[in-house]
Design an enzyme around this catalytic site. Structure first.
Site, PDB file in Angstrom:
ATOM      1  N   CYS A  93     -30.532 -23.222  28.798  1.00  0.00           N
ATOM      2  CA  CYS A  93     -31.542 -23.082  29.843  1.00  0.00           C
ATOM      3  C   CYS A  93     -32.189 -24.430  30.089  1.00  0.00           C
ATOM      4  O   CYS A  93     -32.430 -25.213  29.166  1.00  0.00           O
ATOM      5  CB  CYS A  93     -32.564 -22.002  29.512  1.00  0.00           C
ATOM      6  SG  CYS A  93     -34.014 -22.552  28.611  1.00  0.00           S
ATOM      7  N   GLU A  94     -32.396 -24.705  31.369  1.00  0.00           N
ATOM      8  CA  GLU A  94     -32.890 -26.043  31.720  1.00  0.00           C
ATOM      9  C   GLU A  94     -34.373 -26.217  31.412  1.00  0.00           C
ATOM     10  O   GLU A  94     -34.883 -27.328  31.487  1.00  0.00           O
ATOM     11  CB  GLU A  94     -32.609 -26.343  33.190  1.00  0.00           C
ATOM     12  CG  GLU A  94     -33.382 -25.504  34.182  1.00  0.00           C
ATOM     13  CD  GLU A  94     -32.990 -25.825  35.618  1.00  0.00           C
ATOM     14  OE1 GLU A  94     -31.898 -26.370  35.850  1.00  0.00           O
ATOM     15  OE2 GLU A  94     -33.801 -25.526  36.512  1.00  0.00           O
ATOM     16  N   HIS A  95     -35.047 -25.119  31.064  1.00  0.00           N
ATOM     17  CA  HIS A  95     -36.483 -25.238  30.784  1.00  0.00           C
ATOM     18  C   HIS A  95     -36.764 -25.616  29.342  1.00  0.00           C
ATOM     19  O   HIS A  95     -37.687 -26.371  29.072  1.00  0.00           O
ATOM     20  CB  HIS A  95     -37.193 -23.911  31.099  1.00  0.00           C
ATOM     21  CG  HIS A  95     -36.992 -23.476  32.508  1.00  0.00           C
ATOM     22  ND1 HIS A  95     -36.425 -22.259  32.846  1.00  0.00           N
ATOM     23  CD2 HIS A  95     -37.246 -24.109  33.667  1.00  0.00           C
ATOM     24  CE1 HIS A  95     -36.360 -22.170  34.163  1.00  0.00           C
ATOM     25  NE2 HIS A  95     -36.851 -23.264  34.685  1.00  0.00           N
ATOM     26  N   HIS A  96     -35.998 -25.042  28.416  1.00  0.00           N
ATOM     27  CA  HIS A  96     -36.279 -25.261  26.984  1.00  0.00           C
ATOM     28  C   HIS A  96     -35.126 -25.903  26.238  1.00  0.00           C
ATOM     29  O   HIS A  96     -35.240 -26.170  25.048  1.00  0.00           O
ATOM     30  CB  HIS A  96     -36.609 -23.925  26.302  1.00  0.00           C
ATOM     31  CG  HIS A  96     -37.777 -23.200  26.911  1.00  0.00           C
ATOM     32  ND1 HIS A  96     -37.623 -22.247  27.894  1.00  0.00           N
ATOM     33  CD2 HIS A  96     -39.114 -23.300  26.676  1.00  0.00           C
ATOM     34  CE1 HIS A  96     -38.811 -21.790  28.252  1.00  0.00           C
ATOM     35  NE2 HIS A  96     -39.736 -22.412  27.536  1.00  0.00           N
ATOM     36  N   GLN A 134     -29.834 -18.869  34.995  1.00  0.00           N
ATOM     37  CA  GLN A 134     -28.753 -17.893  35.159  1.00  0.00           C
ATOM     38  C   GLN A 134     -28.465 -17.596  36.637  1.00  0.00           C
ATOM     39  O   GLN A 134     -27.313 -17.390  37.024  1.00  0.00           O
ATOM     40  CB  GLN A 134     -29.126 -16.618  34.398  1.00  0.00           C
ATOM     41  CG  GLN A 134     -27.957 -15.648  34.284  1.00  0.00           C
ATOM     42  CD  GLN A 134     -28.317 -14.434  33.441  1.00  0.00           C
ATOM     43  OE1 GLN A 134     -29.014 -14.558  32.437  1.00  0.00           O
ATOM     44  NE2 GLN A 134     -27.861 -13.266  33.838  1.00  0.00           N
ATOM     45  N   HIS A 162     -31.347 -14.686  26.437  1.00  0.00           N
ATOM     46  CA  HIS A 162     -31.908 -16.052  26.475  1.00  0.00           C
ATOM     47  C   HIS A 162     -32.662 -16.314  25.173  1.00  0.00           C
ATOM     48  O   HIS A 162     -33.647 -15.615  24.880  1.00  0.00           O
ATOM     49  CB  HIS A 162     -32.858 -16.196  27.669  1.00  0.00           C
ATOM     50  CG  HIS A 162     -32.136 -16.213  28.987  1.00  0.00           C
ATOM     51  ND1 HIS A 162     -32.113 -17.310  29.813  1.00  0.00           N
ATOM     52  CD2 HIS A 162     -31.374 -15.265  29.598  1.00  0.00           C
ATOM     53  CE1 HIS A 162     -31.396 -17.040  30.888  1.00  0.00           C
ATOM     54  NE2 HIS A 162     -30.942 -15.799  30.785  1.00  0.00           N
ATOM     55  N   CYS A 164     -34.631 -18.584  24.493  1.00  0.00           N
ATOM     56  CA  CYS A 164     -36.028 -18.996  24.715  1.00  0.00           C
ATOM     57  C   CYS A 164     -36.937 -17.773  24.854  1.00  0.00           C
ATOM     58  O   CYS A 164     -38.158 -17.889  24.750  1.00  0.00           O
ATOM     59  CB  CYS A 164     -36.158 -19.919  25.915  1.00  0.00           C
ATOM     60  SG  CYS A 164     -35.749 -19.168  27.483  1.00  0.00           S
TER      61      CYS A 164
HETATM   62  N1  LIG Z   1     -35.417 -17.256  36.330  1.00  0.00           N
HETATM   63  C1  LIG Z   1     -35.033 -17.782  35.167  1.00  0.00           C
HETATM   64  N2  LIG Z   1     -35.972 -18.127  34.276  1.00  0.00           N
HETATM   65  C2  LIG Z   1     -35.552 -18.635  33.107  1.00  0.00           C
HETATM   66  C3  LIG Z   1     -34.222 -18.818  32.776  1.00  0.00           C
HETATM   67  N3  LIG Z   1     -34.167 -19.347  31.520  1.00  0.00           N
HETATM   68  C4  LIG Z   1     -35.434 -19.464  31.109  1.00  0.00           C
HETATM   69  N4  LIG Z   1     -36.295 -19.039  32.050  1.00  0.00           N
HETATM   70  C5  LIG Z   1     -37.754 -18.930  32.102  1.00  0.00           C
HETATM   71  O1  LIG Z   1     -38.340 -20.150  32.501  1.00  0.00           O
HETATM   72  C6  LIG Z   1     -39.730 -19.967  32.410  1.00  0.00           C
HETATM   73  C7  LIG Z   1     -40.444 -21.269  32.161  1.00  0.00           C
HETATM   74  O2  LIG Z   1     -41.798 -20.940  32.238  1.00  0.00           O
HETATM   75  P1  LIG Z   1     -43.005 -21.855  31.708  1.00  0.00           P
HETATM   76  O3  LIG Z   1     -44.259 -21.038  31.783  1.00  0.00           O
HETATM   77  O4  LIG Z   1     -42.977 -23.166  32.425  1.00  0.00           O
HETATM   78  O5  LIG Z   1     -42.563 -22.155  30.209  1.00  0.00           O
HETATM   79  P2  LIG Z   1     -43.186 -21.607  28.861  1.00  0.00           P
HETATM   80  O6  LIG Z   1     -44.650 -21.918  28.787  1.00  0.00           O
HETATM   81  O7  LIG Z   1     -42.330 -22.124  27.738  1.00  0.00           O
HETATM   82  O8  LIG Z   1     -43.005 -20.030  29.068  1.00  0.00           O
HETATM   83  P3  LIG Z   1     -42.747 -18.862  28.019  1.00  0.00           P
HETATM   84  O9  LIG Z   1     -41.270 -18.785  27.765  1.00  0.00           O
HETATM   85  O10 LIG Z   1     -43.245 -17.620  28.716  1.00  0.00           O
HETATM   86  O11 LIG Z   1     -43.498 -19.161  26.760  1.00  0.00           O
HETATM   87  C8  LIG Z   1     -39.910 -18.909  31.320  1.00  0.00           C
HETATM   88  O12 LIG Z   1     -40.468 -17.764  31.939  1.00  0.00           O
HETATM   89  C9  LIG Z   1     -38.487 -18.608  30.843  1.00  0.00           C
HETATM   90  O13 LIG Z   1     -38.304 -17.274  30.445  1.00  0.00           O
HETATM   91  C10 LIG Z   1     -33.239 -18.456  33.744  1.00  0.00           C
HETATM   92  O14 LIG Z   1     -32.040 -18.585  33.567  1.00  0.00           O
HETATM   93  N5  LIG Z   1     -33.709 -17.941  34.922  1.00  0.00           N
HETATM   94 ZN   LIG Z   2     -35.668 -21.263  28.541  1.00  0.00          ZN
END
Ligand SMILES: Nc1nc2c(ncn2[C@@H]2O[C@H](COP(=O)(O)OP(=O)(O)OP(=O)(O)O)[C@@H](O)[C@H]2O)c(=O)[nH]1
Ligand SMILES: [Zn+2]
Length: 204
Positions: A93-96, A134, A162, A164
């Protein structure tokens, strides 16, 4: 390329040495930043190993999915649905930068050409082995197959867990995310239902 047959097995590496060295330097700093001693014996090679792992997990950037499909397209007069289901998906996942993984189910309806079956999972890997969400992964696979093979329709369903959402954050261990994308004949309810029925059916 390196041959690791001295380890008792063959391992082909195609790592970009310059990038591995660069990433490894950063991993060494990260080890220090989390309170570890990067010089203790067990961690000496970790920055390099982790750099190679990251390069492997993102090697899709170096691949061209359209070329892969074009390399095995065959003229064939077959116009029924072709389904490849239960294709393993491993992505980050590109966020974490944490893994998400599961299965992809893909169908197309040929329009003069069929494609070598193995090329469909290869296309999945080209886009999965990158930093992704995704939804984009799903759409990129759909667009590539539709634009390259020009079939009468493409259908994709991807189901993933996921990390994360399970090993951190909201900590839900069993939630599964499903995404889907359809083109052409799969936008018709009857064809789409047939696809959904076939991917959930078990022949065993
Ligand atoms: N739509 C989508 N969201 C994703 C995917 N992979 C991870 N995420 C979400 O990306 C979001 C990033 O949100 P942020 O609030 O910036 O990050 P965060 O503070 O680490 O959020 P939490 O995971 O809720 O603790 C999270 O809600 C993750 O669940 C994906 O493939 N698609
Ligand atoms: Zn993630």
């Amino acid at each position: 390329m390196s041959d690791n047959s001295d380890k008792g097995y063959q391992k082909i590496d195609t790592y970009n040495v310059e990038a591995v060295n660069d990433i490894a330097k950063h991993y060494q700093q990260i080890l220090g930043a989390i309170g570890e001693n990067p010089n203790r014996e067990g961690l000496l090679k970790t920055p390099e190993r982790a750099a190679k792992a990251l390069q492997y997990l993102t090697h899709g950037y170096d691949l061209n999915a359209s070329e892969i499909l074009k390399s095995a397209m065959f003229k064939e007069d077959y116009s029924q649905m072709v389904i490849v289901k239960d294709i393993e998906v491993y992505s980050l996942c590109e966020h974490h930068l944490l893994p998400f993984f599961g299965k992809a189910h893909i169908a197309y309806i040929p329009n003069g050409h069929i494609v070598g079956l193995s090329k469909i999972p290869r296309v999945v890997d080209v886009f999965a082995r990158r930093l992704q969400v995704q939804e984009r992964l799903t759409n990129e696979i759909r667009d590539c197959i539709q634009e390259t093979l020009n079939p009468a329709g493409v259908a994709i369903v991807i189901e993933c867990k996921h990390m994360c959402m399970s090993m951190r954050g909201i900590q839900k261990q069993n939630s599964v995310t499903t995404t889907s994308a359809f083109t052409g004949e799969f936008e018709n309810d009857k064809t789409r239902s047939e696809f959904l029925r076939l991917i959930t059916a078990s022949l065993a």
